[in-house]
Design a protein around this motif. Structure first.
Motif, PDB file in Angstrom:
ATOM      1  N   GLU A  90       0.827  -1.238  -0.100  1.00  0.00           N
ATOM      2  CA  GLU A  90       0.036   0.075  -0.075  1.00  0.00           C
ATOM      3  C   GLU A  90       0.956   1.219  -0.108  1.00  0.00           C
ATOM      4  O   GLU A  90       0.532   2.151  -0.563  1.00  0.00           O
ATOM      5  CB  GLU A  90      -0.968  -0.109   1.255  1.00  0.00           C
ATOM      6  N   ARG A  91       1.878   1.272   0.590  1.00  0.00           N
ATOM      7  CA  ARG A  91       2.909   2.501   0.884  1.00  0.00           C
ATOM      8  C   ARG A  91       3.645   2.666  -0.535  1.00  0.00           C
ATOM      9  O   ARG A  91       3.592   3.781  -0.979  1.00  0.00           O
ATOM     10  CB  ARG A  91       3.846   2.382   1.923  1.00  0.00           C
ATOM     11  N   GLU A  92       4.030   1.637  -1.279  1.00  0.00           N
ATOM     12  CA  GLU A  92       4.509   1.939  -2.380  1.00  0.00           C
ATOM     13  C   GLU A  92       3.477   2.235  -3.723  1.00  0.00           C
ATOM     14  O   GLU A  92       4.005   2.914  -4.452  1.00  0.00           O
ATOM     15  CB  GLU A  92       5.375   0.560  -2.905  1.00  0.00           C
ATOM     16  N   ILE A  93       2.339   1.731  -3.488  1.00  0.00           N
ATOM     17  CA  ILE A  93       1.441   2.131  -4.553  1.00  0.00           C
ATOM     18  C   ILE A  93       1.027   3.742  -4.204  1.00  0.00           C
ATOM     19  O   ILE A  93       0.811   4.558  -5.331  1.00  0.00           O
ATOM     20  CB  ILE A  93       0.113   1.553  -4.290  1.00  0.00           C
ATOM     21  N   ALA A  94       1.008   4.123  -2.947  1.00  0.00           N
ATOM     22  CA  ALA A  94       0.595   5.583  -2.589  1.00  0.00           C
ATOM     23  C   ALA A  94       1.785   6.426  -3.185  1.00  0.00           C
ATOM     24  O   ALA A  94       1.727   7.390  -3.644  1.00  0.00           O
ATOM     25  CB  ALA A  94       0.589   5.788  -1.121  1.00  0.00           C
ATOM     26  N   THR A  95       3.216   5.970  -2.995  1.00  0.00           N
ATOM     27  CA  THR A  95       4.467   6.503  -3.231  1.00  0.00           C
ATOM     28  C   THR A  95       4.409   6.729  -4.823  1.00  0.00           C
ATOM     29  O   THR A  95       4.584   7.620  -5.331  1.00  0.00           O
ATOM     30  CB  THR A  95       5.739   5.865  -2.676  1.00  0.00           C
ATOM     31  N   VAL A  96       4.086   5.447  -5.639  1.00  0.00           N
ATOM     32  CA  VAL A  96       3.923   5.691  -7.035  1.00  0.00           C
ATOM     33  C   VAL A  96       3.038   6.520  -7.632  1.00  0.00           C
ATOM     34  O   VAL A  96       3.347   7.305  -8.282  1.00  0.00           O
ATOM     35  CB  VAL A  96       3.715   4.307  -7.678  1.00  0.00           C
ATOM     36  N   GLY A 154       5.617  -6.673  -4.223  1.00  0.00           N
ATOM     37  CA  GLY A 154       4.518  -7.486  -4.515  1.00  0.00           C
ATOM     38  C   GLY A 154       3.498  -6.895  -5.375  1.00  0.00           C
ATOM     39  O   GLY A 154       2.377  -7.530  -5.378  1.00  0.00           O
ATOM     40  N   VAL A 155       3.598  -5.679  -5.795  1.00  0.00           N
ATOM     41  CA  VAL A 155       2.722  -4.918  -6.671  1.00  0.00           C
ATOM     42  C   VAL A 155       3.085  -5.450  -8.007  1.00  0.00           C
ATOM     43  O   VAL A 155       4.292  -5.598  -8.307  1.00  0.00           O
ATOM     44  CB  VAL A 155       2.990  -3.527  -6.535  1.00  0.00           C
ATOM     45  N   SER A 156       1.981  -5.684  -8.744  1.00  0.00           N
ATOM     46  CA  SER A 156       2.224  -6.503 -10.087  1.00  0.00           C
ATOM     47  C   SER A 156       2.281  -5.115 -11.095  1.00  0.00           C
ATOM     48  O   SER A 156       1.851  -3.853 -10.770  1.00  0.00           O
ATOM     49  CB  SER A 156       0.836  -7.083 -10.604  1.00  0.00           C
ATOM     50  N   ARG A 157       2.851  -5.585 -12.044  1.00  0.00           N
ATOM     51  CA  ARG A 157       2.905  -4.512 -13.593  1.00  0.00           C
ATOM     52  C   ARG A 157       1.528  -3.873 -13.608  1.00  0.00           C
ATOM     53  O   ARG A 157       1.813  -2.683 -13.962  1.00  0.00           O
ATOM     54  CB  ARG A 157       3.550  -5.027 -14.555  1.00  0.00           C
ATOM     55  N   GLU A 203      -2.072   0.677 -13.595  1.00  0.00           N
ATOM     56  CA  GLU A 203      -3.486   1.229 -13.392  1.00  0.00           C
ATOM     57  C   GLU A 203      -3.039   2.487 -12.195  1.00  0.00           C
ATOM     58  O   GLU A 203      -3.837   3.332 -11.995  1.00  0.00           O
ATOM     59  CB  GLU A 203      -4.219   0.258 -12.518  1.00  0.00           C
ATOM     60  N   THR A 204      -2.367   2.268 -11.352  1.00  0.00           N
ATOM     61  CA  THR A 204      -2.046   3.391 -10.359  1.00  0.00           C
ATOM     62  C   THR A 204      -1.615   4.808 -11.191  1.00  0.00           C
ATOM     63  O   THR A 204      -1.992   5.839 -10.839  1.00  0.00           O
ATOM     64  CB  THR A 204      -0.884   3.027  -9.352  1.00  0.00           C
ATOM     65  N   ILE A 205      -0.635   4.593 -12.008  1.00  0.00           N
ATOM     66  CA  ILE A 205      -0.264   5.734 -12.944  1.00  0.00           C
ATOM     67  C   ILE A 205      -1.325   6.179 -13.646  1.00  0.00           C
ATOM     68  O   ILE A 205      -1.625   7.489 -13.843  1.00  0.00           O
ATOM     69  CB  ILE A 205       1.210   5.156 -13.809  1.00  0.00           C
ATOM     70  N   MET A 206      -2.167   5.203 -14.377  1.00  0.00           N
ATOM     71  CA  MET A 206      -3.284   5.776 -15.155  1.00  0.00           C
ATOM     72  C   MET A 206      -4.211   6.851 -14.427  1.00  0.00           C
ATOM     73  O   MET A 206      -4.917   7.688 -14.689  1.00  0.00           O
ATOM     74  CB  MET A 206      -3.979   4.719 -15.822  1.00  0.00           C
ATOM     75  N   GLN A 207      -4.552   6.124 -13.184  1.00  0.00           N
ATOM     76  CA  GLN A 207      -5.555   6.749 -12.219  1.00  0.00           C
ATOM     77  C   GLN A 207      -4.839   8.376 -11.922  1.00  0.00           C
ATOM     78  O   GLN A 207      -5.934   9.223 -11.852  1.00  0.00           O
ATOM     79  CB  GLN A 207      -5.618   6.129 -10.971  1.00  0.00           C
ATOM     80  N   MET A 208      -3.759   8.503 -12.266  1.00  0.00           N
ATOM     81  CA  MET A 208      -3.113   9.941 -11.879  1.00  0.00           C
ATOM     82  C   MET A 208      -3.583  10.884 -12.882  1.00  0.00           C
ATOM     83  O   MET A 208      -3.496  11.924 -12.752  1.00  0.00           O
ATOM     84  CB  MET A 208      -1.674   9.744 -11.519  1.00  0.00           C
ATOM     85  N   ALA A 209      -3.878  10.316 -13.983  1.00  0.00           N
ATOM     86  CA  ALA A 209      -4.595  11.312 -15.081  1.00  0.00           C
ATOM     87  C   ALA A 209      -5.733  12.018 -14.872  1.00  0.00           C
ATOM     88  O   ALA A 209      -5.766  13.214 -15.104  1.00  0.00           O
ATOM     89  CB  ALA A 209      -4.663  10.312 -16.537  1.00  0.00           C
ATOM     90  N   VAL A 210      -6.498  11.344 -13.960  1.00  0.00           N
ATOM     91  CA  VAL A 210      -7.590  12.168 -13.423  1.00  0.00           C
ATOM     92  C   VAL A 210      -7.477  13.295 -12.489  1.00  0.00           C
ATOM     93  O   VAL A 210      -7.996  14.359 -12.546  1.00  0.00           O
ATOM     94  CB  VAL A 210      -8.580  11.048 -12.845  1.00  0.00           C
ATOM     95  N   PHE A 251      10.251  -1.551 -16.302  1.00  0.00           N
ATOM     96  CA  PHE A 251       9.837  -2.993 -16.799  1.00  0.00           C
ATOM     97  C   PHE A 251      10.864  -3.505 -17.708  1.00  0.00           C
ATOM     98  O   PHE A 251      10.964  -4.798 -17.828  1.00  0.00           O
ATOM     99  CB  PHE A 251       8.586  -2.899 -17.401  1.00  0.00           C
ATOM    100  N   ALA A 252      11.428  -2.686 -18.582  1.00  0.00           N
ATOM    101  CA  ALA A 252      12.275  -3.148 -19.648  1.00  0.00           C
ATOM    102  C   ALA A 252      13.723  -3.527 -19.102  1.00  0.00           C
ATOM    103  O   ALA A 252      14.504  -4.425 -19.693  1.00  0.00           O
ATOM    104  CB  ALA A 252      12.463  -2.262 -20.705  1.00  0.00           C
ATOM    105  N   ALA A 253      13.882  -3.121 -17.984  1.00  0.00           N
ATOM    106  CA  ALA A 253      15.187  -3.477 -17.181  1.00  0.00           C
ATOM    107  C   ALA A 253      15.363  -4.688 -16.673  1.00  0.00           C
ATOM    108  O   ALA A 253      14.511  -5.379 -16.185  1.00  0.00           O
ATOM    109  CB  ALA A 253      15.455  -2.469 -15.818  1.00  0.00           C
ATOM    110  N   PRO A 254      16.501  -5.447 -16.691  1.00  0.00           N
ATOM    111  CA  PRO A 254      16.703  -6.659 -16.117  1.00  0.00           C
ATOM    112  C   PRO A 254      16.348  -7.031 -14.951  1.00  0.00           C
ATOM    113  O   PRO A 254      15.756  -7.875 -14.400  1.00  0.00           O
ATOM    114  CB  PRO A 254      18.313  -6.989 -16.449  1.00  0.00           C
ATOM    115  N   ALA A 255      16.279  -6.088 -13.992  1.00  0.00           N
ATOM    116  CA  ALA A 255      15.884  -6.341 -12.536  1.00  0.00           C
ATOM    117  C   ALA A 255      14.233  -6.346 -12.091  1.00  0.00           C
ATOM    118  O   ALA A 255      13.919  -6.639 -11.132  1.00  0.00           O
ATOM    119  CB  ALA A 255      16.552  -5.333 -11.483  1.00  0.00           C
ATOM    120  N   ALA A 256      13.524  -5.920 -13.453  1.00  0.00           N
ATOM    121  CA  ALA A 256      12.059  -5.496 -13.027  1.00  0.00           C
ATOM    122  C   ALA A 256      11.489  -6.931 -12.689  1.00  0.00           C
ATOM    123  O   ALA A 256      11.639  -8.054 -13.184  1.00  0.00           O
ATOM    124  CB  ALA A 256      11.551  -4.981 -14.287  1.00  0.00           C
TER     125      ALA A 256
END
Length: 140
Positions: free
Chosen positions: A71-77, A101-104, A109-116, A134-139
């Motif tokens: 939840e904290r990372e979703i809020a931070t993103v 554990g947050v999925s791609r 979706e979190t980022i898209m929500q910020m468009a509003v 997502f394209a980086a090897p560590a993702a």
């Protein structure tokens, strides 16, 4: 008029050494080596700031019990996306979100929500940052 009593400290409020140790452990849990590299990069120019970065956000705030790391990372993103001018930090926290554990799909979706609330340019910049992570090897 008597002064207001101070509220009881939460379990996260602790002496400096405890804050630092707790913060460093939380940073490692969330970011692994990447978080430590950020702190190390600050050591030469602003060692006090590097310590504050561990003690306050990670030792105090991220260690509070009411929200989990997901939840904290979703809020931070969401917050960093809405700022629109924090791409390096957003990338770090997108990777941190994946680490806890947050999925791609949830990141997107979190980022898209910020468009509003922050506008399309902020969301587009956030999606661009996500694409890079997502394209980086560590993702995850």
């Amino acid at each position: 008029m008597s002064p207001l009593p101070l509220p009881e400290p939460t379990p996260a409020a602790a002496p400096e050494a405890d804050r630092y140790a707790r913060g460093l452990a939380r940073l490692r849990e969330i970011d692994g080596d990447a978080g430590e590299r950020v702190v190390d990069s600050l050591s030469a120019i602003a060692p006090d700031f590097a310590r504050y970065l561990i003690e306050f956000p990670f030792g105090d705030i991220y260690s509070r019990p009411a929200l989990g790391l997901r939840e904290r990372e979703i809020a931070t993103v969401a917050a960093l996306t809405a700022l629109g001018n924090a791409a390096p930090q957003l990338k770090v926290h997108i990777q941190a979100a994946l680490n806890v554990g947050v999925s791609r799909d949830e990141v997107v979706e979190t980022i898209m929500q910020m468009a509003v609330y922050a506008g399309f340019p902020a969301a587009l910049n956030g999606l661009s940052a996500a694409r890079e992570v997502f394209a980086a090897p560590a993702a995850g």
